[in-house]
Scaffold this motif. Structure first.
Motif, PDB file in Angstrom:
ATOM      1  N   ALA A   7      30.769  44.421  46.547  1.00 33.96           N
ATOM      2  CA  ALA A   7      30.769  44.535  45.087  1.00 33.96           C
ATOM      3  C   ALA A   7      32.147  44.274  44.485  1.00 33.96           C
ATOM      4  O   ALA A   7      32.333  44.433  43.280  1.00 33.96           O
ATOM      5  CB  ALA A   7      30.287  45.927  44.678  1.00 33.96           C
ATOM      6  N   SER A   8      33.105  43.839  45.292  1.00 33.70           N
ATOM      7  CA  SER A   8      34.500  43.759  44.856  1.00 33.70           C
ATOM      8  C   SER A   8      34.693  42.885  43.629  1.00 33.70           C
ATOM      9  O   SER A   8      35.298  43.296  42.629  1.00 33.70           O
ATOM     10  CB  SER A   8      35.375  43.245  46.001  1.00 33.70           C
ATOM     11  OG  SER A   8      35.353  44.128  47.098  1.00 33.70           O
ATOM     12  N   SER A   9      34.224  41.636  43.688  1.00 32.85           N
ATOM     13  CA  SER A   9      34.509  40.719  42.574  1.00 32.85           C
ATOM     14  C   SER A   9      33.625  40.992  41.373  1.00 32.85           C
ATOM     15  O   SER A   9      34.012  40.688  40.231  1.00 32.85           O
ATOM     16  CB  SER A   9      34.406  39.265  43.021  1.00 32.85           C
ATOM     17  OG  SER A   9      33.175  38.981  43.635  1.00 32.85           O
ATOM     18  N   ALA A  10      32.446  41.561  41.572  1.00 30.89           N
ATOM     19  CA  ALA A  10      31.641  41.982  40.429  1.00 30.89           C
ATOM     20  C   ALA A  10      32.343  43.109  39.689  1.00 30.89           C
ATOM     21  O   ALA A  10      32.387  43.141  38.453  1.00 30.89           O
ATOM     22  CB  ALA A  10      30.251  42.429  40.884  1.00 30.89           C
ATOM     23  N   ALA A  11      32.936  44.041  40.431  1.00 35.19           N
ATOM     24  CA  ALA A  11      33.710  45.109  39.806  1.00 35.19           C
ATOM     25  C   ALA A  11      34.916  44.547  39.068  1.00 35.19           C
ATOM     26  O   ALA A  11      35.279  45.023  37.980  1.00 35.19           O
ATOM     27  CB  ALA A  11      34.155  46.124  40.863  1.00 35.19           C
ATOM     28  N   ALA A  12      35.554  43.527  39.642  1.00 32.78           N
ATOM     29  CA  ALA A  12      36.705  42.905  38.989  1.00 32.78           C
ATOM     30  C   ALA A  12      36.310  42.301  37.643  1.00 32.78           C
ATOM     31  O   ALA A  12      37.038  42.431  36.646  1.00 32.78           O
ATOM     32  CB  ALA A  12      37.307  41.838  39.892  1.00 32.78           C
ATOM     33  N   LEU A  13      35.153  41.643  37.591  1.00 31.33           N
ATOM     34  CA  LEU A  13      34.675  41.080  36.324  1.00 31.33           C
ATOM     35  C   LEU A  13      34.400  42.176  35.299  1.00 31.33           C
ATOM     36  O   LEU A  13      34.761  42.052  34.117  1.00 31.33           O
ATOM     37  CB  LEU A  13      33.416  40.258  36.571  1.00 31.33           C
ATOM     38  CG  LEU A  13      33.630  38.849  37.121  1.00 31.33           C
ATOM     39  CD1 LEU A  13      32.345  38.314  37.735  1.00 31.33           C
ATOM     40  CD2 LEU A  13      34.121  37.918  36.022  1.00 31.33           C
ATOM     41  N   ALA A  14      33.757  43.239  35.733  1.00 32.80           N
ATOM     42  CA  ALA A  14      33.462  44.342  34.828  1.00 32.80           C
ATOM     43  C   ALA A  14      34.744  44.955  34.268  1.00 32.80           C
ATOM     44  O   ALA A  14      34.855  45.234  33.065  1.00 32.80           O
ATOM     45  CB  ALA A  14      32.636  45.408  35.554  1.00 32.80           C
ATOM     46  N   GLU A  15      35.725  45.154  35.125  1.00 30.18           N
ATOM     47  CA  GLU A  15      36.972  45.771  34.691  1.00 30.18           C
ATOM     48  C   GLU A  15      37.773  44.840  33.786  1.00 30.18           C
ATOM     49  O   GLU A  15      38.456  45.292  32.858  1.00 30.18           O
ATOM     50  CB  GLU A  15      37.796  46.184  35.910  1.00 30.18           C
ATOM     51  CG  GLU A  15      37.186  47.341  36.693  1.00 30.18           C
ATOM     52  CD  GLU A  15      37.069  48.593  35.846  1.00 30.18           C
ATOM     53  OE1 GLU A  15      38.088  49.051  35.305  1.00 30.18           O
ATOM     54  OE2 GLU A  15      35.939  49.098  35.696  1.00 30.18           O
ATOM     55  N   ALA A  16      37.702  43.540  34.032  1.00 32.24           N
ATOM     56  CA  ALA A  16      38.394  42.588  33.165  1.00 32.24           C
ATOM     57  C   ALA A  16      37.829  42.640  31.748  1.00 32.24           C
ATOM     58  O   ALA A  16      38.581  42.625  30.757  1.00 32.24           O
ATOM     59  CB  ALA A  16      38.258  41.178  33.732  1.00 32.24           C
ATOM     60  N   ALA A  17      36.501  42.720  31.645  1.00 30.25           N
ATOM     61  CA  ALA A  17      35.873  42.799  30.322  1.00 30.25           C
ATOM     62  C   ALA A  17      36.269  44.087  29.607  1.00 30.25           C
ATOM     63  O   ALA A  17      36.535  44.088  28.397  1.00 30.25           O
ATOM     64  CB  ALA A  17      34.354  42.700  30.457  1.00 30.25           C
ATOM     65  N   HIS A  18      36.333  45.187  30.338  1.00 32.58           N
ATOM     66  CA  HIS A  18      36.760  46.449  29.742  1.00 32.58           C
ATOM     67  C   HIS A  18      38.201  46.347  29.224  1.00 32.58           C
ATOM     68  O   HIS A  18      38.522  46.847  28.139  1.00 32.58           O
ATOM     69  CB  HIS A  18      36.664  47.584  30.754  1.00 32.58           C
ATOM     70  CG  HIS A  18      35.261  47.976  31.110  1.00 32.58           C
ATOM     71  ND1 HIS A  18      34.229  47.959  30.204  1.00 32.58           N
ATOM     72  CD2 HIS A  18      34.713  48.405  32.291  1.00 32.58           C
ATOM     73  CE1 HIS A  18      33.110  48.349  30.787  1.00 32.58           C
ATOM     74  NE2 HIS A  18      33.377  48.631  32.054  1.00 32.58           N
ATOM     75  N   ALA A  19      39.070  45.703  30.004  1.00 27.82           N
ATOM     76  CA  ALA A  19      40.468  45.564  29.591  1.00 27.82           C
ATOM     77  C   ALA A  19      40.584  44.759  28.297  1.00 27.82           C
ATOM     78  O   ALA A  19      41.406  45.076  27.427  1.00 27.82           O
ATOM     79  CB  ALA A  19      41.286  44.915  30.699  1.00 27.82           C
ATOM     80  N   LEU A  20      39.764  43.736  28.171  1.00 32.20           N
ATOM     81  CA  LEU A  20      39.757  42.947  26.942  1.00 32.20           C
ATOM     82  C   LEU A  20      39.264  43.785  25.763  1.00 32.20           C
ATOM     83  O   LEU A  20      39.859  43.767  24.676  1.00 32.20           O
ATOM     84  CB  LEU A  20      38.877  41.710  27.112  1.00 32.20           C
ATOM     85  CG  LEU A  20      39.500  40.557  27.907  1.00 32.20           C
ATOM     86  CD1 LEU A  20      38.432  39.575  28.355  1.00 32.20           C
ATOM     87  CD2 LEU A  20      40.556  39.832  27.065  1.00 32.20           C
TER      88      LEU A  20
END
Length: 408
Positions: free
Chosen positions: A159-172
């Motif tokens: 789930a590593s890169s899916a989590a990275a995408l989710a966290e990137a959207a939150h940061a934005l």
């Protein structure tokens, strides 16, 4: 913070066993082709695997190749393509650009080579630590692409890169960055890693008649997962910023959720998966029936596939037969930490093109996996597709569901 909190995908980049060109890789995927073949390691049984064929080392001059390994080179190839696709760079303010990268094992080939040298009485290469560390790929991307904002690595197995995408959207959405580069990479086709997976007894044996059919998600004769390698990256921006800068929004990352089973290190759990699905839909403001396609985690393991199908059936209820479902791992193998990003990329292309890719290696369904709209063999048209999701369910119990919406 700008007035809109919608997060748009403005760039895509890929390095995969199906190819690096988005149009070409998509055409192969839709046609039901598979990049899985035989791979040999001295002293081990042959495996079925999907390997990236491009020369990823060519992204760096020869002198710089010495301090990087395959995982970092593959990440850089895909990330640069996403930046080029978005038409970004050089950055107006590099401190407002963030990098969010997922990988499961990091520098597997460096670790493999170092241990082989040690046990053979040879010198361990002096760059082993900085080359193999799990954040090496992110560090190299930051260096090569001049990203000076937050540079973070997520390592939660599959789930590593899916989590990275989710966290990137939150940061934005929180206003922490103005541009987010997010995705994942994995390159684990090394002797030591393969031996470890063989010891776990989760790898599918090569199909006797056709190695390309070794990965058969949802099939009654599925026999385990097939390892793959690859990378995919996204450039994300808030809606107002993207429109002001004249960027094409390819799709919206409408919602996401992360849950943990807290039940077992390797066995999936329906309750945990449903929690991620339910919360991702709520974050996107959607009902299950609104979503027309699910790029399933679908690893082709005996235990995993029925649990995911049961979670989807229960949550979608009477709308379940209309939910189109496929696992693209049948075409490119399980990329572990990169799987979430690569499969999210296919999900975005499905929305953008109004087409749904198939589960290529499967000809019949396990009764435990029925009740959903499985797409088998070849892809199909879906002109009315408006919302789609991508699932990534990992060892360790981490579940990530990403919901994407068509850019109108």
């Amino acid at each position: 913070m700008t007035t809109s909190s919608r997060v748009g995908i403005v760039g895509l980049g890929l390095s995969s066993p199906l190819g690096a060109d988005l149009d070409g890789a998509w055409a192969r995927l839709m046609a039901g082709e598979s990049a899985i073949g035989l791979m040999s390691f001295e002293g081990l049984p042959d495996i079925a695997a999907a390997r990236v064929q491009e020369d990823v080392a060519a992204v760096l001059p020869k002198l710089q190749q010495v301090g990087t390994e395959r995982v970092s080179q593959m990440a850089l190839a895909a990330a640069r393509r996403s930046i080029d696709d978005a038409g970004c760079g050089p950055w107006a303010d590099a401190e407002r650009v963030g990098l969010y990268l997922g990988t499961g094992m990091g520098g597997a080939s460096t670790i493999d080579s170092a241990y082989a040298a040690l046990y053979a009485g040879r010198r361990v290469p002096p760059l082993t630590v900085p080359t193999s560390m799990v954040n090496a790929a992110a560090a190299q991307l930051a260096l090569q692409c001049q990203i000076r904002g937050p540079v973070l690595t997520y390592a939660v197995a599959c789930a590593s890169s899916a989590a990275a995408l989710a966290e990137a959207a939150h940061a934005l959405r929180r206003g922490e960055v103005d541009v987010a580069i997010a995705g994942g990479v994995e390159a684990v086709l090394t002797k030591g890693t393969v031996a470890a997976w063989q010891a776990l007894r989760t790898l599918a044996p090569p199909h006797e008649a056709d190695p390309a059919r070794s990965c058969r998600p949802f099939s009654p004769d599925r026999a385990g997962l097939v390892l793959g390698e690859g990378a995919a990256f996204f450039v994300l921006q808030r809606e107002d910023d993207a429109l002001r800068e004249g960027r094409r929004i390819r799709a919206w990352l409408a919602g996401s959720a992360i849950s943990c089973d807290a039940a077992h290190l390797t066995n999936p759990d329906q309750r945990g998966q449903m929690a991620a699905l339910r919360r991702a839909l709520a974050a996107a403001g959607l009902q299950p029936a609104d979503v027309g396609y699910c790029n399933a985690h679908g690893t082709a393991t005996v235990a995993g596939d029925p649990v995911e199908c049961a979670a989807l059936r229960e949550l979608w209820a009477e709308a379940a037969p209309a939910l189109r479902v496929s696992s693209t791992k049948a075409a490119h193998g399980h990329m572990l930490g990169a799987a979430g990003a690569v499969e999210a990329l296919w999900t975005v292309l499905a929305l953008e093109r109004g087409e749904i890719p198939p589960t290529a290696g499967t000809q019949a369904l396990d009764p435990a996996c029925t009740g959903l709209g499985h797409v088998l063999g070849q892809g199909e048209r879906a002109a009315g597709l408006r919302h789609a999701l991508s699932n990534s369910f990992a060892f360790g119990g981490t579940n990530v569901s990403l919901v994407f919406s068509k850019a109108e």
